[in-house]
Design an enzyme around this catalytic site. Structure first.
Site, short mmCIF file in Angstrom:
data_model
loop_
_atom_site.label_atom_id
_atom_site.label_comp_id
_atom_site.label_asym_id
_atom_site.label_seq_id
_atom_site.Cartn_x
_atom_site.Cartn_y
_atom_site.Cartn_z
N GLU A 70 66.95 -53.39 -81.28
CA GLU A 70 67.72 -52.00 -80.66
C GLU A 70 67.79 -52.40 -78.82
OE1 GLU A 70 64.96 -51.02 -82.53
OE2 GLU A 70 66.42 -49.46 -83.87
N HIS A 139 61.58 -39.96 -88.01
CA HIS A 139 62.22 -39.90 -88.12
C HIS A 139 63.49 -38.47 -87.96
CE1 HIS A 139 60.86 -43.74 -90.40
NE2 HIS A 139 62.18 -44.03 -90.03
#
Lengths: 341, 373
Positions: A70, A139
């Site tokens: 990322e 998540h």
């Protein structure tokens, strides 16, 4: 002409129409094209949930898979934006922001300011958030308050397909970095969406429902919780007004004040954790700016101050639901000055 | 059994999407003697507030719905009857209504807007009413669409077919306006008559749509049975360019609410839903450019480019204006030719067909009957 499509299709259509209109729009992230294991281009996965499905074949070279880094690809998006492209990068789950936050808050968010207004950073980071799919604590978080805190970022949290398309198009055309929050539970929700391209300006709230008794400010998926609560309360003779800010930064404070000045009561429904949340922010703003109009203390309905549980039973309790919203509304009405007897 | 007349005052249906309305306030007390057409109760629909008029002369005997009540379309608001009718009969009437009334299903099947290709342009229209009578075609103004006739089209369609269409750049029609001038719009409407197989029509136009109707009547006299000009453009040079420019510029709710308020003598009639609907249209790609092109062509330098010689219209002409019109001055009504019938409605603004819908409907209806006789 409008027709019914899903929240996910609305975002996909916005991306496709902007890629068609402007060749500087590029899309990348983990598995955005197809990823390992996809049988071929036509069947490319289009992201972990399929939001970018179909774009890879239509716009060759402009939909890229990235390594699982990322920090690298969000940094690439910031650099690409500063040098002429309009990238839409996908941070698969917002829970992963920790590894790329420097690129977002200390680089992209600062370019315009540090370069004296000479730089623009037209990048969008799409990211999934929210509990409800049994994906556990790493998540499932609702972290938009963290990004809302940072000057230089715009933060979008759509609640329905029509807004999702118009806000995505506005985000891509905007010259500042925009963090676009997609609640994964909303992807399958359908709504009327025009086929044409259109923009919804960032920073304008929507009055989802009008009423004179209580203002409910609700964000993202929480709008539907507020609507269900308002339906139930209507049977009790209570008329709720629901305000959907649509963007948490900039925040349409005026729309909230206009409503509270009429109703005198506020309930904020926010899926994030309670401390330093949108709920606490909006409650504080209203307390400061509408104090003379308030008939009761503002109430906040949020997730508790815990990580999202993996246990399905506990996860269902974690997310604010219509019953909790209705209970909070009743608490604001619990005082004796209720207008309608 | 007595033969006394008891009349229902019901929740009206203003537009295809309306399923219920909210009672804002009663405008008259129980016991008031009413003429047909008197405003009795103010109702808020999704789009706009309006007054419900008495359907018959008589006394308002009962206010059944209370202020704040949400009543389904067709539901009972009040009861009108002669003073002699005993209370017991009124009670029985209300009781029977409430025992038998079934609200219509949500999104009940009704006429839906359709599309037709005219000269390669996709044009949206809505047809209401079926009969062999000479049809009426409604033409909206700058920035408007078929929805500006929400209080008129259904009422007028009881006597003849009524078509409303969206001009290019407007509503659900193609966004490309081409030159965006008066003749191009007149050509689209003439093409629309051909496409619908209409040999001769009554035309009614609001504002810019009035100028379009007048232009067609001048260019194709054989196609036009009568012309109704409502707050019409084309009768003088003046126009409120702040409205035109404000409408093009407005992109946020607050600005648009203020701009739309210009259209009404009572700006409070503009609801959030009306503002939202207009903004949803304005935010489509290409709409602002289309409006800009039309404004540059029809209203350059803050003036109307087309001042028409209404005396060249051979068909009967009705001119309707609200005396509080802040977009096109009501004094332009005096520029109509001597043969035209001129009606000025008090306390109504530019969108007089919405703000004083009942009066406008009666004027048009009476005028069309006269034009056909």
């Amino acid at each position: 002409m409008a027709r019914r499509i899903t929240f996910m299709q609305a975002i996909n259509e916005a991306l496709a129409q902007e890629m068609e209109r402007d060749e500087t729009v590029v899309v990348f992230g983990e598995d955005n094209a197809g990823g390992a294991g996809a049988p071929g281009e036509d069947d490319a996965w289009g992201g972990v949930m399929g939001v970018t499905k179909g774009l890879y074949g239509k716009y060759p070279g402009r939909v890229l898979d990235t390594p699982i880094s990322e920090s690298a690809f969000v940094g690439a998006a910031a650099g690409a934006a500063a040098s002429g492209l309009r990238p839409v990068a996908e941070l698969m789950f917002v829970d992963f922001f920790g590894v790329c936050m420097d690129q977002i808050y200390n680089q992209a968010a600062k370019f315009r300011y540090m370069f004296g207004g000479k730089a623009v950073t037209p990048m969008v980071i799409r990211t999934m958030f929210g509990a409800g799919i049994r994906a556990a604590a790493q998540h499932s978080q609702s972290l938009y308050p963290i990004f809302t805190h940072i000057p230089g970022l715009k933060v979008v949290v759509p609640s329905n397909p029509y807004d999702a398309k118009g806000l995505m198009i506005a985000s891509i055309r905007d010259d500042d970095p925009v963090i676009f929050f997609e609640n994964k539970v909303l992807y399958s929700v359908e709504g009327d969406v025009p086929e044409e391209s259109y923009e919804i300006p960032l920073g304008e709230a929507e009055y989802v429902r009008e009423g004179d008794d209580v203002t409910i400010v609700a964000i993202g998926r929480m709008v539907s919780m507020a609507e269900q609560a308002a339906d139930a309360l209507e049977d009790e003779g209570v008329e709720c007004e629901i305000v959907d800010p649509r963007t948490t930064s900039p925040l349409d404070e005026e729309a909230i004040y206009e409503s509270v000045e009429n109703t005198g009561r506020l309930v904020v429904v926010d899926e994030s954790n309670p401390r330093c949340s949108l709920a606490s922010d909006i409650a504080a703003l209203v307390a400061q700016n509408c104090f003379d109009h308030l008939k009761a203390a503002p109430r906040m309905v949020t997730a508790p101050h815990t990580p999202p549980p993996f246990s399905p039973a506990l996860e269902d309790l974690y997310v604010p639901d219509p019953e909790r919203v209705a209970a909070a509304v009743r608490e604001t009405l619990g005082t004796s000055d209720r207008a309608r007897a | 059994m007595s033969t006394v007349q008891i009349t229902r005052l019901s929740m009206p249906k203003w537009g295809l999407s309306m399923t219920e309305g909210t009672v804002v306030q009663w405008l008259v007390e129980e016991g008031t003697i009413l003429e047909q057409g008197d405003e009795v109760i103010e109702v808020e629909s999704e789009k706009i507030n309006n007054a419900v008029e008495s359907p018959a002369p008589g006394v308002l005997r009962r206010q059944v719905a209370k202020e704040g009540d949400v009543v389904p379309v067709g539901g009972l608001l009040g009861v009108i009857a002669d003073a002699e009718v005993p209370d017991s009969e009124i009670d029985a009437f209300v009781e029977e209504f409430e025992a038998t009334f079934v609200p219509e299903e949500e999104e009940a099947a009704g006429p839906e807007p359709e599309k037709v290709e005219i000269g390669g342009k996709s044009i949206q229209y809505l047809k209401m009413g079926e009969s062999d009578a000479t049809p009426l075609v409604l033409i909206h103004g700058f920035g408007g669409d078929i929805n500006i006739w929400v209080f008129n089209q259904e009422t007028l369609s009881t006597e003849r077919p009524v078509y409303a269409l969206d001009l290019p750049g407007h509503g659900g029609s193609v966004k490309d306006v081409g030159s965006g001038d008066l003749d191009s719009f007149a050509g689209i409407v003439a093409g629309f008559l051909d496409a619908m197989g209409i040999e001769k029509a009554h035309l009614a136009g609001h504002s810019m749509g009035g100028a379009v109707a007048a232009a067609i009547a001048i260019q194709h006299p054989e196609r036009v049975a009568s012309v109704t000009l409502i707050a019409s453009a084309g009768l003088g040079e003046e126009i409120n360019s702040d409205y035109i420019e404000g409408f093009i510029a407005a992109n946020r709710r607050r600005e648009m609410k203020r701009v739309l308020g210009t259209l009404f003598a009572n700006p409070d009639l503009v609801t959030r839903q009306l503002v939202n609907d207009v903004l949803a249209y304005k935010r489509l790609d290409g709409v602002d450019e289309a409006l800009r092109a039309v404004a540059d062509s029809l209203f350059p330098d803050g003036k109307q480019a087309n001042v028409l010689d209404i005396s060249r219209i051979q068909a009967p002409v009705l001119v309707i204006w609200g005396d509080k019109d802040e977009v096109v001055p009501a004094s332009h009504a005096q520029n109509a030719s001597s043969g035209a019938k001129v009606e000025t409605i008090e306390n109504a603004g530019h969108s007089v067909q919405m703000e004083a819908a009942g009066k406008v409907n009666r004027l048009i209806s009476g005028f069309l009957d006269e034009a056909e006789s």
